[in-house]
Design a protein around this motif. Sequence first.
Motif, PDB file in Angstrom:
ATOM      1  N   GLY A 167       2.931   1.657  -3.881  1.00  0.00           N
ATOM      2  CA  GLY A 167       2.621   0.442  -4.611  1.00  0.00           C
ATOM      3  C   GLY A 167       2.603   0.677  -6.107  1.00  0.00           C
ATOM      4  O   GLY A 167       2.821   1.796  -6.583  1.00  0.00           O
ATOM      5  N   GLY A 168       2.304  -0.385  -6.855  1.00  0.00           N
ATOM      6  CA  GLY A 168       2.420  -0.311  -8.300  1.00  0.00           C
ATOM      7  C   GLY A 168       1.135  -0.110  -9.068  1.00  0.00           C
ATOM      8  O   GLY A 168       1.163  -0.032 -10.303  1.00  0.00           O
ATOM      9  N   TYR A 169      -0.009  -0.055  -8.394  1.00  0.00           N
ATOM     10  CA  TYR A 169      -1.241   0.188  -9.145  1.00  0.00           C
ATOM     11  C   TYR A 169      -1.145   1.539  -9.842  1.00  0.00           C
ATOM     12  O   TYR A 169      -0.817   2.552  -9.197  1.00  0.00           O
ATOM     13  CB  TYR A 169      -2.459   0.141  -8.223  1.00  0.00           C
ATOM     14  N   PRO A 170      -1.392   1.584 -11.152  1.00  0.00           N
ATOM     15  CA  PRO A 170      -1.161   2.824 -11.904  1.00  0.00           C
ATOM     16  C   PRO A 170      -1.809   4.057 -11.295  1.00  0.00           C
ATOM     17  O   PRO A 170      -1.167   5.103 -11.177  1.00  0.00           O
ATOM     18  CB  PRO A 170      -1.735   2.489 -13.288  1.00  0.00           C
ATOM     19  N   ASP A 171      -3.090   3.966 -10.896  1.00  0.00           N
ATOM     20  CA  ASP A 171      -3.773   5.140 -10.362  1.00  0.00           C
ATOM     21  C   ASP A 171      -3.209   5.568  -9.016  1.00  0.00           C
ATOM     22  O   ASP A 171      -3.337   6.731  -8.625  1.00  0.00           O
ATOM     23  CB  ASP A 171      -5.276   4.879 -10.234  1.00  0.00           C
ATOM     24  N   SER A 172      -2.616   4.647  -8.302  1.00  0.00           N
ATOM     25  CA  SER A 172      -1.995   4.990  -7.022  1.00  0.00           C
ATOM     26  C   SER A 172      -0.610   5.568  -7.231  1.00  0.00           C
ATOM     27  O   SER A 172      -0.278   6.640  -6.716  1.00  0.00           O
ATOM     28  CB  SER A 172      -1.912   3.751  -6.130  1.00  0.00           C
ATOM     29  N   PHE A 173       0.211   4.878  -8.024  1.00  0.00           N
ATOM     30  CA  PHE A 173       1.577   5.344  -8.237  1.00  0.00           C
ATOM     31  C   PHE A 173       1.625   6.691  -8.941  1.00  0.00           C
ATOM     32  O   PHE A 173       2.436   7.560  -8.615  1.00  0.00           O
ATOM     33  CB  PHE A 173       2.357   4.306  -9.050  1.00  0.00           C
ATOM     34  N   LEU A 174       0.752   6.896  -9.932  1.00  0.00           N
ATOM     35  CA  LEU A 174       0.776   8.116 -10.738  1.00  0.00           C
ATOM     36  C   LEU A 174      -0.076   9.247 -10.167  1.00  0.00           C
ATOM     37  O   LEU A 174      -0.194  10.303 -10.795  1.00  0.00           O
ATOM     38  CB  LEU A 174       0.296   7.802 -12.158  1.00  0.00           C
ATOM     39  N   ALA A 175      -0.646   9.049  -8.985  1.00  0.00           N
ATOM     40  CA  ALA A 175      -1.472  10.098  -8.383  1.00  0.00           C
ATOM     41  C   ALA A 175      -0.648  11.368  -8.163  1.00  0.00           C
ATOM     42  O   ALA A 175       0.556  11.296  -7.908  1.00  0.00           O
ATOM     43  CB  ALA A 175      -2.042   9.613  -7.058  1.00  0.00           C
ATOM     44  N   SER A 177      -0.439  13.332  -5.736  1.00  0.00           N
ATOM     45  CA  SER A 177       0.064  13.533  -4.378  1.00  0.00           C
ATOM     46  C   SER A 177      -0.133  12.250  -3.587  1.00  0.00           C
ATOM     47  O   SER A 177      -0.923  11.376  -3.959  1.00  0.00           O
ATOM     48  CB  SER A 177      -0.673  14.680  -3.681  1.00  0.00           C
ATOM     49  N   ASP A 178       0.577  12.152  -2.455  1.00  0.00           N
ATOM     50  CA  ASP A 178       0.397  10.999  -1.579  1.00  0.00           C
ATOM     51  C   ASP A 178      -1.030  10.931  -1.050  1.00  0.00           C
ATOM     52  O   ASP A 178      -1.585   9.842  -0.865  1.00  0.00           O
ATOM     53  CB  ASP A 178       1.376  11.071  -0.397  1.00  0.00           C
ATOM     54  N   ALA A 179      -1.647  12.089  -0.820  1.00  0.00           N
ATOM     55  CA  ALA A 179      -3.019  12.118  -0.287  1.00  0.00           C
ATOM     56  C   ALA A 179      -4.009  11.520  -1.286  1.00  0.00           C
ATOM     57  O   ALA A 179      -4.904  10.752  -0.914  1.00  0.00           O
ATOM     58  CB  ALA A 179      -3.415  13.542   0.069  1.00  0.00           C
ATOM     59  N   VAL A 180      -3.858  11.871  -2.564  1.00  0.00           N
ATOM     60  CA  VAL A 180      -4.745  11.319  -3.594  1.00  0.00           C
ATOM     61  C   VAL A 180      -4.507   9.816  -3.743  1.00  0.00           C
ATOM     62  O   VAL A 180      -5.444   9.023  -3.871  1.00  0.00           O
ATOM     63  CB  VAL A 180      -4.529  12.052  -4.936  1.00  0.00           C
ATOM     64  N   SER A 181      -3.240   9.423  -3.729  1.00  0.00           N
ATOM     65  CA  SER A 181      -2.909   8.000  -3.793  1.00  0.00           C
ATOM     66  C   SER A 181      -3.531   7.253  -2.625  1.00  0.00           C
ATOM     67  O   SER A 181      -4.082   6.155  -2.790  1.00  0.00           O
ATOM     68  CB  SER A 181      -1.387   7.819  -3.785  1.00  0.00           C
ATOM     69  N   TRP A 182      -3.458   7.839  -1.444  1.00  0.00           N
ATOM     70  CA  TRP A 182      -4.011   7.223  -0.238  1.00  0.00           C
ATOM     71  C   TRP A 182      -5.508   6.997  -0.375  1.00  0.00           C
ATOM     72  O   TRP A 182      -6.024   5.909  -0.061  1.00  0.00           O
ATOM     73  CB  TRP A 182      -3.716   8.113   0.965  1.00  0.00           C
ATOM     74  N   ARG A 183      -6.236   7.997  -0.864  1.00  0.00           N
ATOM     75  CA  ARG A 183      -7.684   7.860  -1.039  1.00  0.00           C
ATOM     76  C   ARG A 183      -8.010   6.791  -2.069  1.00  0.00           C
ATOM     77  O   ARG A 183      -8.953   6.010  -1.891  1.00  0.00           O
ATOM     78  CB  ARG A 183      -8.303   9.201  -1.446  1.00  0.00           C
ATOM     79  N   TRP A 184      -7.215   6.740  -3.156  1.00  0.00           N
ATOM     80  CA  TRP A 184      -7.483   5.731  -4.191  1.00  0.00           C
ATOM     81  C   TRP A 184      -7.326   4.326  -3.617  1.00  0.00           C
ATOM     82  O   TRP A 184      -8.151   3.442  -3.869  1.00  0.00           O
ATOM     83  CB  TRP A 184      -6.527   5.918  -5.377  1.00  0.00           C
ATOM     84  N   ARG A 185      -6.279   4.127  -2.831  1.00  0.00           N
ATOM     85  CA  ARG A 185      -6.045   2.794  -2.266  1.00  0.00           C
ATOM     86  C   ARG A 185      -7.147   2.401  -1.274  1.00  0.00           C
ATOM     87  O   ARG A 185      -7.557   1.232  -1.215  1.00  0.00           O
ATOM     88  CB  ARG A 185      -4.668   2.740  -1.604  1.00  0.00           C
ATOM     89  N   GLY A 186      -7.634   3.370  -0.522  1.00  0.00           N
ATOM     90  CA  GLY A 186      -8.745   3.066   0.374  1.00  0.00           C
ATOM     91  C   GLY A 186      -9.984   2.632  -0.386  1.00  0.00           C
ATOM     92  O   GLY A 186     -10.667   1.675   0.002  1.00  0.00           O
ATOM     93  N   ASN A 187     -10.270   3.316  -1.485  1.00  0.00           N
ATOM     94  CA  ASN A 187     -11.418   2.937  -2.320  1.00  0.00           C
ATOM     95  C   ASN A 187     -11.199   1.589  -2.983  1.00  0.00           C
ATOM     96  O   ASN A 187     -12.149   0.808  -3.138  1.00  0.00           O
ATOM     97  CB  ASN A 187     -11.662   4.012  -3.381  1.00  0.00           C
ATOM     98  N   GLU A 288       0.927   6.478   5.896  1.00  0.00           N
ATOM     99  CA  GLU A 288       0.529   7.426   4.864  1.00  0.00           C
ATOM    100  C   GLU A 288       1.695   8.057   4.110  1.00  0.00           C
ATOM    101  O   GLU A 288       1.520   8.537   3.000  1.00  0.00           O
ATOM    102  CB  GLU A 288      -0.314   8.547   5.479  1.00  0.00           C
ATOM    103  N   ASP A 289       2.885   8.111   4.726  1.00  0.00           N
ATOM    104  CA  ASP A 289       3.985   8.820   4.087  1.00  0.00           C
ATOM    105  C   ASP A 289       5.319   8.165   4.410  1.00  0.00           C
ATOM    106  O   ASP A 289       5.392   7.208   5.192  1.00  0.00           O
ATOM    107  CB  ASP A 289       3.998  10.295   4.507  1.00  0.00           C
ATOM    108  N   GLN A 290       6.382   8.682   3.799  1.00  0.00           N
ATOM    109  CA  GLN A 290       7.708   8.093   3.947  1.00  0.00           C
ATOM    110  C   GLN A 290       8.177   8.110   5.397  1.00  0.00           C
ATOM    111  O   GLN A 290       8.767   7.131   5.880  1.00  0.00           O
ATOM    112  CB  GLN A 290       8.712   8.850   3.068  1.00  0.00           C
ATOM    113  N   ASN A 291       7.969   9.214   6.095  1.00  0.00           N
ATOM    114  CA  ASN A 291       8.450   9.311   7.471  1.00  0.00           C
ATOM    115  C   ASN A 291       7.766   8.304   8.383  1.00  0.00           C
ATOM    116  O   ASN A 291       8.403   7.706   9.261  1.00  0.00           O
ATOM    117  CB  ASN A 291       8.259  10.729   8.007  1.00  0.00           C
ATOM    118  N   THR A 292       6.465   8.104   8.171  1.00  0.00           N
ATOM    119  CA  THR A 292       5.753   7.097   8.961  1.00  0.00           C
ATOM    120  C   THR A 292       6.284   5.703   8.663  1.00  0.00           C
ATOM    121  O   THR A 292       6.464   4.886   9.574  1.00  0.00           O
ATOM    122  CB  THR A 292       4.239   7.166   8.679  1.00  0.00           C
TER     123      THR A 292
END
Length: 408
Positions: A167-175, A177-187, A288-292
């Motif tokens: 997605g385009g939220y700055p803290d998510s896109f610029l995280a 790793s995907d794992a950090v982005s995932w946690r940010w989006r959950g919060n 969580e990731d591209q393959n999923t």
Amino acid sequence: MVIYSTWQANRNINSLMAQYIQRYLEQDLKQGLSQFPVVAILGSRQCGKSTLAKKVIQDLGKSVYLDLEVVSDLSKLNDPEAFLRANQDKLVCLDEIQRIPEIFPLIRGLTDITRRSGQILVLGSASPELLRQTSESLAGRINFIDLTPFLISELPENSLRQHWLRGGYPDSFLAPSDAVSWRWRGNMIRTYLEQDVPNFGFTISTQTLQHLWMMLAHTSGQLLNTAKLADSLGVSRTTITFYIDILEKTYMVRVLRPLFTNLKKRLVKSPKVYLRDTGLMHHLLNIEDQNTLLGHPSYGGSWETYALEQICSTLGYSWKPAFYRTSNGAEIDLVLEKGMRRIAVEFKASTAPKATRGLHHAMQDLDITEAYLVAPLPEETTYPYREGVTVTTVVQLPALIEPSPQSD
């Protein structure tokens, strides 16, 4: 259409984290401040409103910035008239204005006295409908600017897959790793449900809203069936409509309405509902990731959701979006109208997109001669599919529809 970008092709995305990414609305904001006493930047929480405002304030100089979620800043407005009068020679920026909407009548009175442009810049996480006093108190004095999370046109080349997934939220896109982005989006989702919605004054069931949001993620891009949603959640259809209205006015979903024409055909009358950010959509779908994503049943719906939001947000209000569907199968995912011009857009998640017979019939119904198939292809890809139909990408389409003066 003008696209602003300061980044060179193929630059590592993570290197952008400590730098400012120029937003395509920056020039619109500066122009608005030169023409209107009050300018409002509206958009969802964490989409970059404060960063954009601080950048423009820094460029313009002689300003004061208050974050109304900070107690010390909010306390400066215990006597708002005294504060605004003391700073009437500056640009005053009030962030998270929805916390004190009662200030708008005062802003109107003071700006009418000084009668100069660029007096007040307000930032809010709600639509003008929720900030009702803006339209009632500042009609003719305020310029609204809707800011979205990052658009693909604002990012480096080869960003599409990461942008689509996170997605385009700055803290998510610029995280990092995907794992950090995932946690940010959950919060982000949790904060929106538990804090933001109640702060807008809504006394609702956050659990019901969360379940509805998840169901809308599964059906993003499909026709809205309020009866089915109401039965599933054990609430009334009126409640479903009210909750979707909240999500729409806080920039979480986009409601796309059907095209109404004078044709003597049985047209679908229900709207479609899209999540506005695929990063949040994927979190709600547990992707969580591209393959999923590639193997998920919602892969096609995710692409349609992503591409439609990029196109509609980039083109802005100059084009009116709708969709077209008849009972006999004629269908267009997105119809864009501007004046007498009408364009058909179909979203295909395949790298070898094909036009359907339904698109052909719909183009005949509406006398459309210009259509595009938008697919997840390399960004510069554009080629003719057949007469009147072109295959292209979300990056290329806005420029094909509305070329910038520089490209003439």
